[in-house]
Design an enzyme around this catalytic site. Structure first.
Site, PDB file in Angstrom:
ATOM      1  N   LYS A   1       0.870  -1.184   0.000  1.00 52.15           N
ATOM      2  CA  LYS A   1       0.000   0.000   0.000  1.00 52.15           C
ATOM      3  C   LYS A   1       0.904   1.229   0.000  1.00 52.15           C
ATOM      4  CE  LYS A   1      -4.004   1.820   2.592  1.00 52.15           C
ATOM      5  NZ  LYS A   1      -5.004   1.939   1.537  1.00 52.15           N
TER       6      LYS A   1
HETATM    7  N1  PPE Z   1      -8.077  -1.429  -2.490  1.00 53.34           N
HETATM    8  C1  PPE Z   1      -7.532  -0.188  -2.489  1.00 53.34           C
HETATM    9  C2  PPE Z   1      -6.898   0.322  -3.728  1.00 53.34           C
HETATM   10  C3  PPE Z   1      -7.597   0.586  -1.327  1.00 53.34           C
HETATM   11  O1  PPE Z   1      -7.068   1.796  -1.330  1.00 53.34           O
HETATM   12  C4  PPE Z   1      -8.223   0.075  -0.172  1.00 53.34           C
HETATM   13  C5  PPE Z   1      -8.305   0.874   1.080  1.00 53.34           C
HETATM   14  C6  PPE Z   1      -8.773  -1.225  -0.228  1.00 53.34           C
HETATM   15  C7  PPE Z   1      -8.663  -1.944  -1.399  1.00 53.34           C
HETATM   16  C8  PPE Z   1      -9.418  -1.860   0.967  1.00 53.34           C
HETATM   17  O2  PPE Z   1      -8.462  -2.219   1.928  1.00 53.34           O
HETATM   18  P1  PPE Z   1      -8.803  -2.274   3.494  1.00 53.34           P
HETATM   19  O3  PPE Z   1      -8.992  -0.856   3.935  1.00 53.34           O
HETATM   20  O4  PPE Z   1      -7.638  -2.926   4.091  1.00 53.34           O
HETATM   21  O5  PPE Z   1     -10.069  -3.055   3.629  1.00 53.34           O
HETATM   22  N2  PPE Z   1      -8.308   2.269   0.905  1.00 53.34           N
HETATM   23  C9  PPE Z   1      -8.004   3.114   2.022  1.00 53.34           C
HETATM   24  C10 PPE Z   1      -7.707   4.528   1.596  1.00 53.34           C
HETATM   25  C11 PPE Z   1      -8.807   5.309   1.047  1.00 53.34           C
HETATM   26  C12 PPE Z   1      -8.386   6.740   0.775  1.00 53.34           C
HETATM   27  O6  PPE Z   1      -9.134   7.456   0.041  1.00 53.34           O
HETATM   28  O7  PPE Z   1      -7.359   7.199   1.288  1.00 53.34           O
HETATM   29  C13 PPE Z   1      -9.060   3.006   3.111  1.00 53.34           C
HETATM   30  O8  PPE Z   1     -10.156   2.519   2.878  1.00 53.34           O
HETATM   31  O9  PPE Z   1      -8.763   3.389   4.228  1.00 53.34           O
END
Ligand code: PPE
Length: 332
Positions: A149
């Site tokens: 990430k």
């Molecule tokens: N894919 C991506 C590309 C992504 O950014 C997130 C989280 C997820 C999947 C889901 O991952 P998880 O949060 O572990 O379930 N995106 C984060 C950032 C959003 C932002 O705008 O900044 C979040 O949801 O916190």
């Protein structure tokens, strides 16, 4: 920030920092929810494990231990007197030298906390959102690693998001470079088809989402079978339900994809059942079987010592659900 609490307006980095020029940062997004026992962080361990994994991929040795960072997160929430909030630990390359090679640039860590409302709009969790399939693909394998990430990955997310918003949609879904469904700009994705949940596998360039993992676990408890398998684009149109998962987005139903109505055009029964199980868990109404909630003690010597900590004049964004706090914290 750098081991101390820093007022929001003073949390600055040098313009020559490596991260500004080359996107060299890894980060997490974590939520803390109000429970009957006080604030609790949801799946802190899983998020911090992913942060360390992201850093490992990019040769970033964090200058703080996991325990120190966890402690700093708790303290940052405490001193800001937050009951529920979004937590953003970010490790980045500071100023050392300019040039691609990052190894001579220091790794710094900051922790930001703020109140963050519903990511895709206040109505989204019930009404569902209108989305499109993006003309941009998700990261190709062996280019930018999707399992890490990193800030740089979000340049791809920005292309997906902005084109969707300018086209009148709330969010975009990207396909992988093979043409299979990958994920949203900031969310994983599930479809419901004939009573089964299907989500794209990691090889479809998805972030290994912690909410995705949570939903898979909750589906198991509810007796809903789950498959991780590649999905063709048209599976989105003919699914009974489609929804996003993410820390920020939580479980957000999708009511149209490319202007085609999905299922009944509103939140479906599977999404609703999963939302209920999810919110019961994170808000402390059901048993925390897996030890996923980390309580934030509400009184602490630090909070008392910093009793004058006050809301600051600015925050990371302007939407109504977002408050502004002026303390940042790095591990001490
Ligand atoms: N894919 C991506 C590309 C992504 O950014 C997130 C989280 C997820 C999947 C889901 O991952 P998880 O949060 O572990 O379930 N995106 C984060 C950032 C959003 C932002 O705008 O900044 C979040 O949801 O916190």
């Amino acid at each position: 920030m750098n081991g101390t609490l820093v007022p929001w307006d003073e949390a600055r980095i040098h313009v020559g920092a490596h991260v500004i020029h080359y996107g060299s940062a890894v980060f997490e997004g974590i939520r803390c929810y109000t429970t009957p026992e006080g604030p609790a962080i949801f799946r802190l361990d899983a998020h911090m494990e992913r942060l360390f994994n992201s850093a490992k991929v990019y040769w970033m040795e964090l200058p703080w231990s996991l325990e120190q960072l966890n402690e700093a997160i708790l303290e940052t929430i405490q001193v800001n007197r937050l009951q529920s909030c979004y937590i953003r630990p970010v490790a980045y390359r500071g100023f050392g030298q300019l040039g691609v090679n990052p190894l001579d640039c220091p790794v710094e860590v900051a922790i930001l906390v703020w109140e963050w409302g519903k990511y895709l709009g206040a109505e989204a969790l019930e009404q569902g959102v209108d989305v499109c399939v993006s003309s941009w693909n998700r990261l190709a394998p062996n280019t930018l690693p999707a399992m890490a990430k990193t800030a740089a990955n979000y340049m791809n997310s920005q292309l997906i998001k902005v084109d969707a918003v300018k086209g009148g949609f709330v969010e975009g879904i990207a396909l992988d470079t093979q043409g299979f469904v990958s994920e949203g700009s900031g969310e994983n994705l599930f479809i419901v088809s004939k009573g089964r949940l299907i989500t794209p596998p990691l090889v479809s360039s998805v972030l290994p989402g912690i909410t995705r993992d949570t939903v898979i676990t909750l589906a198991g408890r509810l007796g809903i079978p789950v498959d991780e398998k590649a999905l063709p684009r048209e599976a989105l149109y003919i699914a009974d339900e489609v929804f996003f998962t993410g820390t920020a987005a939580e479980i957000t139903p999708i009511r149209t994809v490319d202007r085609r109505t999905v299922g009944a055009g509103r939140r479906g029964p599977v999404a609703e059942a999963l939302q209920k199980a999810f919110f019961d868990l994170i808000e402390g109404r059901s048993e925390d079987e897996h030890g996923w909630l980390t309580p934030v003690p509400t009184t602490s010597a630090v909070a008392e010592a910093l009793g004058e900590a006050r809301p600051g004049p600015r925050g990371p964004g302007g939407d109504s659900g977002m408050h502004i706090y002026d303390l940042l914290k790095m591990a001490s």
